[in-house]
Design a protein around this motif. Sequence first.
Motif, PDB file in Angstrom:
ATOM      1  N   UNK A 174       2.161  -9.969  -7.391  1.00  0.00           N
ATOM      2  CA  UNK A 174       2.674  -8.704  -6.777  1.00  0.00           C
ATOM      3  C   UNK A 174       2.702  -8.417  -5.452  1.00  0.00           C
ATOM      4  N   UNK A 175       3.417  -8.050  -4.656  1.00  0.00           N
ATOM      5  CA  UNK A 175       3.345  -7.900  -3.143  1.00  0.00           C
ATOM      6  C   UNK A 175       2.822  -6.482  -3.020  1.00  0.00           C
ATOM      7  N   UNK A 176       1.641  -6.305  -2.401  1.00  0.00           N
ATOM      8  CA  UNK A 176       0.941  -5.062  -2.342  1.00  0.00           C
ATOM      9  C   UNK A 176       0.528  -4.440  -1.133  1.00  0.00           C
ATOM     10  N   UNK A 177       0.183  -3.123  -0.932  1.00  0.00           N
ATOM     11  CA  UNK A 177      -0.277  -2.616   0.487  1.00  0.00           C
ATOM     12  C   UNK A 177      -1.630  -2.752   0.295  1.00  0.00           C
ATOM     13  N   UNK A 178      -2.439  -2.269   1.400  1.00  0.00           N
ATOM     14  CA  UNK A 178      -3.858  -2.177   1.595  1.00  0.00           C
ATOM     15  C   UNK A 178      -4.495  -1.607   0.603  1.00  0.00           C
ATOM     16  N   UNK A 179      -4.111  -0.606  -0.192  1.00  0.00           N
ATOM     17  CA  UNK A 179      -4.736  -0.198  -1.405  1.00  0.00           C
ATOM     18  C   UNK A 179      -4.572  -0.874  -2.661  1.00  0.00           C
ATOM     19  N   UNK A 180      -3.935  -2.035  -2.633  1.00  0.00           N
ATOM     20  CA  UNK A 180      -3.460  -2.753  -3.583  1.00  0.00           C
ATOM     21  C   UNK A 180      -2.570  -2.332  -4.594  1.00  0.00           C
ATOM     22  N   UNK A 181      -1.576  -1.224  -4.157  1.00  0.00           N
ATOM     23  CA  UNK A 181      -0.448  -0.580  -4.962  1.00  0.00           C
ATOM     24  C   UNK A 181       0.591  -1.607  -4.869  1.00  0.00           C
ATOM     25  N   UNK A 182       1.349  -1.826  -5.871  1.00  0.00           N
ATOM     26  CA  UNK A 182       2.558  -2.699  -5.934  1.00  0.00           C
ATOM     27  C   UNK A 182       3.765  -1.984  -5.349  1.00  0.00           C
ATOM     28  N   UNK A 183       4.979  -2.400  -5.767  1.00  0.00           N
ATOM     29  CA  UNK A 183       6.160  -1.805  -5.096  1.00  0.00           C
ATOM     30  C   UNK A 183       6.586  -0.682  -6.280  1.00  0.00           C
ATOM     31  N   UNK A 184       5.736  -0.576  -7.225  1.00  0.00           N
ATOM     32  CA  UNK A 184       5.883   0.668  -8.247  1.00  0.00           C
ATOM     33  C   UNK A 184       4.857   1.490  -8.175  1.00  0.00           C
ATOM     34  N   UNK A 185       5.199   2.623  -7.834  1.00  0.00           N
ATOM     35  CA  UNK A 185       4.017   3.808  -7.446  1.00  0.00           C
ATOM     36  C   UNK A 185       3.284   3.990  -8.704  1.00  0.00           C
TER      37      UNK A 185
END
Length: 418
Positions: free
Chosen positions: A278-289
């Motif tokens: 998955x592509x994630x942000x710095x919090x390791x959250x994916x594109x799905x909230x």
Amino acid sequence: MEKYDVLVIGGGPAGLAAAIAADKNGANVLLVEREERLGGILKQCIHDGFGLVRFQEKLAGPEYAERFIDVFNQRNMRALTLTFVTRIRKENGSFFVTLVNTTGVTTVETHTIILATGCRERTAKQVMIHGTRPSGVFTAGTAQHFTNLLGQLPTKKCVILGSGDIGLIMARRLTLEGAEVLGVYEAKPTPSGLTRNIHQCLHDYNIPLHLSTTVTRVFGQDRLTAVEISKVDDHMVPIPGTEEIVECDALILSVGLIPENELAETLDVKLDPRTKGPAVDAQLMTSVDGVFSCGNALHVNDLVDYVSESGEIAGANAAAFAAQQKQELPIAVSNALLYAVPQKLNLNADNSKTVVYFRSRDVLDNCTFLIKKDGETVFSKRYPFLRPPEMERLLIDFDSFHLSAQSKLEFEIEVMNK
């Protein structure tokens, strides 16, 4: 219906670390594992070398896993083993997860999900090996399972294709058990495993490593009897006339790992073609909230210490997750990098202590990793060398860069002139 704050899917090192971190942050956590025991792949990794970063000592795989399992049990957390996830649906901000185990089919509701499903090995057909389909063709992980857990030696005389870490470790393990390892063959011009494993597993046991060479064909009906070895060119295409027949009773494949993301795909999670995770942000959250990813399901790590670290990041952020307006800033990655994680930033979140993982695409000497904002360098670190098999880790304060939604953020590698 049972309700949880965090559901962790996968009970390996990433899932255990994520579950413990979420529990420490006040979440009601359920851990789901498809095997009978927690620990993931570490259960069969009886060699040492785990925990050097985290515990400053060399542990065997089961010892490393046991430290997290002990903490998990001490905190009286709940785990369902021999349990499979068959369906996930999102409705009104919650996830409804269907579970199947020996007690039947149940559905639980959870606020967030952490995908810690690990990775799988590439097979012979995925690397275009032709010929019959005899027994005796194993992935390195399967050979390790037979040898270390079942007590069954899967070969007496074998060829290993691929110089990944599991293949290197199995070259040593099989030799110690009395099998003859004829050689390790690698299609790339450079090894794919860690340098320490090249020395400790091959050089120390006089096992030859053949670079720019691959297996192109297998022979045998009921059981493998031989393989065809060929040299390859710069594009890893077999060179006609270089074929050689090597007699053996097994072919051990260590030709790469792929993040296990079938569940992520059912949720329409966006995957990064570079990492296959998955592509994630710095919090390791994916594109799905509300859906987080960690460990080898996110990207294939060299060290289990970093698998656990990403699990803790995901667990803490999943426990603290609250639906909010996101302001995402994508991170551009130059072709000099094989990949980099995270792939984006949520500017509405705390990015002051962001862990960045990256690999170079090629073997590079005397180079500098750069972070650029709007074309200007805001961070740099020099490396005497970078190797694709060896992942690098950095801790970056992105908030100090004063980013906005209009900023252009880039990761680059610059090779210095000698």
